[in-house]
Write an enzyme that holds these catalytic residues in place. Structure first.
Site, PDB file in Angstrom:
ATOM      1  N   HIS A   1       6.421  -5.832  -0.577  1.00 10.76           N
ATOM      2  CA  HIS A   1       7.726  -6.507  -0.678  1.00 10.76           C
ATOM      3  C   HIS A   1       8.331  -6.279  -2.058  1.00 10.76           C
ATOM      4  O   HIS A   1       7.651  -5.852  -3.008  1.00 10.76           O
ATOM      5  CB  HIS A   1       7.580  -8.012  -0.395  1.00 10.76           C
ATOM      6  CG  HIS A   1       6.671  -8.724  -1.345  1.00 10.76           C
ATOM      7  ND1 HIS A   1       7.057  -9.104  -2.617  1.00 10.76           N
ATOM      8  CD2 HIS A   1       5.371  -9.137  -1.204  1.00 10.76           C
ATOM      9  CE1 HIS A   1       6.057  -9.724  -3.214  1.00 10.76           C
ATOM     10  NE2 HIS A   1       5.007  -9.762  -2.380  1.00 10.76           N
TER      11      HIS A   1
ATOM     12  N   CYS B   1      -0.383  -9.258  -2.762  1.00  4.10           N
ATOM     13  CA  CYS B   1       0.608  -8.353  -2.196  1.00  4.10           C
ATOM     14  C   CYS B   1       0.901  -7.192  -3.143  1.00  4.10           C
ATOM     15  O   CYS B   1       0.525  -7.202  -4.322  1.00  4.10           O
ATOM     16  CB  CYS B   1       1.907  -9.104  -1.907  1.00  4.10           C
ATOM     17  SG  CYS B   1       1.774 -10.217  -0.480  1.00  4.10           S
TER      18      CYS B   1
END
Length: 467
Positions: A422, A443
């Site tokens: 992301h 992430c």
């Protein structure tokens, strides 16, 4: 004097004629008498079920047959010794043959008794038994033969075997096992036909296939061709050839002369192949951009060979007789999973803090990243883009237990733990050793401008290699 001689010879001639007529009369009278006798008797040398009933009335013949059949033992021999001696009466034999004997008598001409004395006639009458008792006897014989067969030499059909460097026909071999069904059938037939014995040794099992069988010779040639096929698996980016030794070990032929593959042998081969190459248990060898060959740990993008399905498919393809290269059928939780990564994938190098997107073998995208910090590291493994969405809020816990909520514009999860790719507008820089003190919760933080490029081009299902 001459007149005397003439009268003498004439008298002698008359006497001869008279004697001949008398003899003929006696013979005709005797033959007629016997013919009248045979009017209600069976002609001489009439045999019924091997029993001589010539000269007997129907009732006498019936009585004789009944006595012979009911009292005469039926002998069964096995292993050249007496196995059973049975009276037909013990098997419920009780047939009355008067009607059938009358039919035989009706077909006979009493005046032909003289000729019949030399020719005779044979007749076969059916016998009636208690079927349950006969079945029990037949079953008992079968069980006894089966037991005896365990110590006998089995009969072997001609077959095809591998010798040195090709398949050859191995001749049939006559054994000493007894054909149970044939012996049982003969027992029923002999009882029915009035015979007195059965020797089971006369019914050795015969080979079904012999070395002269043309179909067997044809199959031998076919098996030699199949053993020399070029059979190759393409799996995990490697070429795995099925050797001639493997192929010839698998090939077999049955009594119907049908070529098949030993399914246990094929299963064992595929099981071994699966143990070596499946990615549910084994890391994947990968040629990385900067670090050369690396072993990427197991992730959710994993598979194993669907062994039952592949055994069937591989066997069918081999029997087609054409050289082939195939990819094994696999089972996986991942839709459309491939046994190798192929040329389209995302590469995330945690050591170099860098990410590439390869499309058909060419770099379509690359960028610095920030991965998970030491306390929440990004887990390595082969994963894939499970979905895509925009304008999401990522939520979780900080190291101190407090909650966080991070809005992102682009979100692409890659595993089942919540790790994904992301944008991260809170990061002021990327790459280097920033992950050590500004790392994510696991992430792959990507520059926002770069995510504007990557998001549209990256498809769901694309493999993501993290290492």
């Amino acid at each position: 004097m001459r007149g005397f001689e003439t009268d003498f010879f004439q008298d002698k001639k008359k006497k001869i004629i008279i004697i001949s007529l008398v003899v003929l009369l006696v013979v005709v009278s005797f033959y007629s008498f016997k013919s009248i006798q045979y009017a209600d008797r069976l002609l001489p040398k009439t045999k019924v079920n091997s029993i001589n009933v010539g000269g007997l009335t129907i009732n006498q013949a019936n009585k004789k047959i009944k006595t012979k059949f009911s009292e005469a033992p039926f002998a069964i021999r096995l292993d050249n010794t007496s196995w059973r001696n049975i009276k037909r009466s013990d098997l419920g034999w009780q047939k009355d043959h008067v009607k059938e004997l009358a039919g035989i008598k009706q077909q006979q001409n009493p005046f032909a008794w003289g000729l019949h004395f030399f020719t005779g006639s044979q007749h076969q009458l059916s016998s009636t038994y208690d079927q349950a008792q006969v079945d029990q006897l037949v079953e008992g014989l079968g069980m006894e033969i089966l037991q005896k067969n365990t110590t006998r030499i089995p009969t072997k059909n001609a077959t095809i075997e591998w010798k040195k460097d090709n398949f050859v026909i191995v001749p049939e071999k006559q054994g000493t096992t007894i054909d149970v069904a044939a012996a049982q059938k003969a027992l029923r037939k002999n009882l029915e036909n009035g015979k007195n014995s059965l020797n089971a040794e006369n019914y050795y099992a015969q080979p079904i296939l012999t070395k002269k069988d043309s179909g067997l010779r044809k199959r031998k040639a076919e098996m030699n061709q199949l053993a020399k096929l070029e059979a190759v698996y393409t799996i995990s980016g490697k070429q795995v050839k099925i050797s001639t030794d493997e192929l010839r070990n698998w090939l077999t032929i049955n009594e119907q002369k049908e070529i098949s593959l030993n399914q246990d042998e094929v299963t064992a081969y595929l099981t071994k192949l699966n143990e070596e190459y499946n990615t549910k248990n084994n890391p994947t060898q990968f040629s990385s951009t900067r670090r050369g060959n690396v072993a990427v740990p197991v992730g959710i993008y994993s598979w194993s060979i669907d062994i039952p399905a592949e055994v069937k498919a591989l066997s069918a393809q081999i029997l087609e007789g054409q050289n082939f290269s195939r990819v094994p059928l696999v089972e996986s939780d991942v839709p459309n999973v491939q046994t190798n990564i192929g040329n389209t994938y995302v590469e995330v190098d945690l050591q170099n803090q860098y990410m590439w997107y390869y499309k058909d073998g060419k770099v379509n995208f690359e960028t610095d990243i920030v991965s998970g910090k030491p306390s929440t590291p990004t887990p390595p493994g082969i994963n894939y883009v499970t979905s895509k969405s925009t304008d999401q809020v990522l939520r979780g816990l900080n190291d101190d237990g407090s909650k966080y909520a991070s809005p992102v514009r682009y979100w692409m999860p890659i595993d089942k733990t919540g790790v994904g790719i992301h944008d991260s507008d809170w990061q002021y820089a990327y790459g280097g050793d920033l992950w050590l003190y500004r790392g994510s919760h696991g992430c792959i933080n990507t520059p926002p401008a770069k995510m504007d490029e990557l998001y549209p081009m990256l498809e769901v299902g694309t493999p993501v290699l993290v290492f």
